[in-house]
Design a protein around this motif. Structure first.
Motif, PDB file in Angstrom:
ATOM      1  N   ARG A 139       0.759  -1.220  -0.084  1.00  0.00           N
ATOM      2  CA  ARG A 139       0.083   0.060  -0.018  1.00  0.00           C
ATOM      3  C   ARG A 139       0.737   1.095  -0.006  1.00  0.00           C
ATOM      4  O   ARG A 139       1.965   1.280   0.697  1.00  0.00           O
ATOM      5  N   LEU A 140       0.366   2.171  -0.796  1.00  0.00           N
ATOM      6  CA  LEU A 140       1.006   3.495  -0.611  1.00  0.00           C
ATOM      7  C   LEU A 140      -0.269   4.480  -0.235  1.00  0.00           C
ATOM      8  O   LEU A 140      -1.352   4.708  -0.564  1.00  0.00           O
ATOM      9  N   LEU A 141       0.174   4.991   1.271  1.00  0.00           N
ATOM     10  CA  LEU A 141      -0.808   6.080   1.680  1.00  0.00           C
ATOM     11  C   LEU A 141      -0.371   7.445   1.667  1.00  0.00           C
ATOM     12  O   LEU A 141       0.856   7.770   1.965  1.00  0.00           O
ATOM     13  N   VAL A 142      -1.203   8.382   1.023  1.00  0.00           N
ATOM     14  CA  VAL A 142      -0.632   9.786   0.876  1.00  0.00           C
ATOM     15  C   VAL A 142      -1.478  10.861   1.388  1.00  0.00           C
ATOM     16  O   VAL A 142      -2.876  10.470   1.283  1.00  0.00           O
ATOM     17  N   ALA A 143      -1.135  11.689   2.086  1.00  0.00           N
ATOM     18  CA  ALA A 143      -2.022  12.855   2.916  1.00  0.00           C
ATOM     19  C   ALA A 143      -1.418  13.868   2.704  1.00  0.00           C
ATOM     20  O   ALA A 143      -0.303  14.319   2.513  1.00  0.00           O
ATOM     21  N   ILE A 144      -2.435  15.011   2.612  1.00  0.00           N
ATOM     22  CA  ILE A 144      -2.203  16.455   2.397  1.00  0.00           C
ATOM     23  C   ILE A 144      -2.365  16.874   3.926  1.00  0.00           C
ATOM     24  O   ILE A 144      -3.677  16.871   4.469  1.00  0.00           O
ATOM     25  N   THR A 162       8.293  13.140   4.084  1.00  0.00           N
ATOM     26  CA  THR A 162       7.696  14.372   4.197  1.00  0.00           C
ATOM     27  C   THR A 162       8.704  15.254   3.621  1.00  0.00           C
ATOM     28  O   THR A 162      10.209  15.062   3.751  1.00  0.00           O
ATOM     29  N   TRP A 163       8.472  16.633   3.611  1.00  0.00           N
ATOM     30  CA  TRP A 163       9.216  17.608   3.294  1.00  0.00           C
ATOM     31  C   TRP A 163       9.145  18.750   4.009  1.00  0.00           C
ATOM     32  O   TRP A 163       7.995  19.069   4.617  1.00  0.00           O
ATOM     33  N   ALA A 164      10.076  19.647   4.372  1.00  0.00           N
ATOM     34  CA  ALA A 164      10.067  20.807   5.049  1.00  0.00           C
ATOM     35  C   ALA A 164      10.694  22.037   4.160  1.00  0.00           C
ATOM     36  O   ALA A 164      11.531  21.964   3.645  1.00  0.00           O
ATOM     37  N   SER A 165       9.978  23.059   4.264  1.00  0.00           N
ATOM     38  CA  SER A 165      10.130  24.481   3.516  1.00  0.00           C
ATOM     39  C   SER A 165      10.383  25.303   4.320  1.00  0.00           C
ATOM     40  O   SER A 165      10.766  26.633   3.632  1.00  0.00           O
ATOM     41  N   ARG A 166      10.462  25.377   5.872  1.00  0.00           N
ATOM     42  CA  ARG A 166      10.592  26.683   6.552  1.00  0.00           C
ATOM     43  C   ARG A 166      12.239  27.270   6.544  1.00  0.00           C
ATOM     44  O   ARG A 166      12.517  28.312   6.939  1.00  0.00           O
ATOM     45  N   SER A 167      12.973  26.339   6.093  1.00  0.00           N
ATOM     46  CA  SER A 167      14.517  27.076   6.256  1.00  0.00           C
ATOM     47  C   SER A 167      15.197  26.292   5.079  1.00  0.00           C
ATOM     48  O   SER A 167      14.970  25.197   4.752  1.00  0.00           O
ATOM     49  N   THR A 206       4.106  -1.017   3.367  1.00  0.00           N
ATOM     50  CA  THR A 206       3.233   0.235   3.329  1.00  0.00           C
ATOM     51  C   THR A 206       4.075   1.153   3.368  1.00  0.00           C
ATOM     52  O   THR A 206       5.067   1.390   4.247  1.00  0.00           O
ATOM     53  N   LEU A 207       4.008   2.183   2.360  1.00  0.00           N
ATOM     54  CA  LEU A 207       4.714   3.332   2.343  1.00  0.00           C
ATOM     55  C   LEU A 207       3.842   4.597   2.598  1.00  0.00           C
ATOM     56  O   LEU A 207       2.594   4.609   2.435  1.00  0.00           O
ATOM     57  N   ARG A 208       4.242   5.482   3.389  1.00  0.00           N
ATOM     58  CA  ARG A 208       3.576   6.832   3.891  1.00  0.00           C
ATOM     59  C   ARG A 208       4.219   7.921   3.131  1.00  0.00           C
ATOM     60  O   ARG A 208       5.383   8.128   3.478  1.00  0.00           O
ATOM     61  N   VAL A 209       3.365   8.808   2.709  1.00  0.00           N
ATOM     62  CA  VAL A 209       4.048  10.176   1.978  1.00  0.00           C
ATOM     63  C   VAL A 209       3.050  11.384   2.619  1.00  0.00           C
ATOM     64  O   VAL A 209       1.707  11.046   2.625  1.00  0.00           O
ATOM     65  N   ALA A 210       3.677  12.319   3.000  1.00  0.00           N
ATOM     66  CA  ALA A 210       2.913  13.561   3.603  1.00  0.00           C
ATOM     67  C   ALA A 210       3.407  14.751   2.888  1.00  0.00           C
ATOM     68  O   ALA A 210       4.570  14.981   2.934  1.00  0.00           O
ATOM     69  N   VAL A 211       2.383  15.331   2.378  1.00  0.00           N
ATOM     70  CA  VAL A 211       2.917  16.776   1.679  1.00  0.00           C
ATOM     71  C   VAL A 211       2.218  17.955   2.561  1.00  0.00           C
ATOM     72  O   VAL A 211       0.915  17.748   3.218  1.00  0.00           O
ATOM     73  N   HIS A 212       2.696  19.259   2.472  1.00  0.00           N
ATOM     74  CA  HIS A 212       2.068  20.372   3.182  1.00  0.00           C
ATOM     75  C   HIS A 212       1.884  21.478   2.155  1.00  0.00           C
ATOM     76  O   HIS A 212       2.383  21.578   1.351  1.00  0.00           O
ATOM     77  N   PRO A 213       1.109  22.346   2.545  1.00  0.00           N
ATOM     78  CA  PRO A 213       0.729  23.674   1.802  1.00  0.00           C
ATOM     79  C   PRO A 213       2.308  24.233   1.539  1.00  0.00           C
ATOM     80  O   PRO A 213       2.317  24.759   0.536  1.00  0.00           O
TER      81      PRO A 213
END
Length: 268
Positions: free
Chosen positions: A27-32, A200-205, A228-235
């Motif tokens: 499974r690939l689980l992705v979330a915003i 996941t990714w971080a954009s603050r610095s 199971t793989l999990r991916v999370a993205v942020h605005p």
């Protein structure tokens, strides 16, 4: 209002357009994350991007009831309609804290270290006393379910950080699922349903950007061995082209071996 995402009809099953359908147990689980009125345009952009990779709205959204006490969803009927439409399309809707801001920061110890280094003042449930954690979870769950007209998929704490009070409250509220950095579990039983790190990714610095690019590149090679793989993205990811390219590369790799799925499939 921003136009609704491109898929028009409800989808209540997993879809895929890759060879990964031959391995349904992977499974690939992705979330915003951080879905709120203040992030609506970025959420639309991320949703369109994910749909292209996942073959439809095969992802979750994590909703904040009052983002930083500046964007309440209560009374926002236009945003209520968007939330219901996303849910009708088959997108899983999680409660994501209450305000996503740490209003009870710890000054010392492990909790202080986590609050300072693992998030930018957003570990809302890291130090909350049990009674406050329970009240926020109950109120958020009730509000979101009233808006959606259906149960929420589960609870995921801001920054994936839980203190003892929050963990105890989870057992009482009745969420089907919860998630932290390293696992997905069933709060009522404590049963762990999936193990492995969230990509996941971080954009603050600049430093956070570099480290998340490095980790995602490593993950594309090392993590597909997991069931199971999990991916999370942020605005905030939408503001950095390099992060968007990395998200594209990661999803393109993961859908080759894993089927885009719903979190609820872990309970089957």
């Amino acid at each position: 209002m921003t136009p609704v995402a491109t898929v028009r009809r409800p989808v209540h099953h997993d879809m895929t357009r890759t060879a990964s359908s031959s391995v349904p147990d992977r499974r690939l689980l992705v979330a915003i994350h951080d879905v709120s009125p203040r992030s609506e345009a970025a959420v639309d952009a991320l949703a369109a991007r994910l749909e292209r990779h996942l073959g439809g709205p095969n992802f979750a959204m994590l909703v904040i009831p009052d983002h930083w006490r500046q964007a309440p969803i209560a009374g926002n009927t236009a945003f209520h309609a968007r939330l219901r439409n996303w849910a009708d399309m088959g997108i899983e809707m999680f409660l994501h804290g209450w305000c996503h801001r740490d209003e009870t920061p710890a000054a010392h110890g492990l909790a202080g270290f986590k609050g300072k280094h693992m998030t930018a003042g957003e570990g809302e449930f890291l130090n909350l006393p049990h009674a406050q954690a329970l009240a926020r979870m109950r109120e958020g769950k009730s509000m979101l379910e009233d808006i959606l007209g259906r149960p929420v998929a589960g609870f995921i704490a801001p920054a994936w950080l839980y203190g003892e009070g929050a963990l105890a409250a989870l057992d009482e509220v009745g969420f089907a699922l919860a998630e932290d950095h390293m696992k997905v579990w069933q709060p009522r039983t404590g049963r762990v349903l999936s193990r492995g790190p969230v990509v996941t990714w971080a954009s603050r610095s600049p430093g956070r950007i570099r480290s998340s690019l490095w980790f995602s590149a490593l993950a594309r090679h090392a993590l597909p061995i997991l069931p199971t793989l999990r991916v999370a993205v942020h605005p905030g990811d939408t503001t950095v082209p390099a992060l968007l390219s990395s998200i594209d590369a990661t999803l393109a790799r993961f859908v080759q071996s894993h089927r885009p799925s719903r979190y609820a499939s872990l309970l089957a």
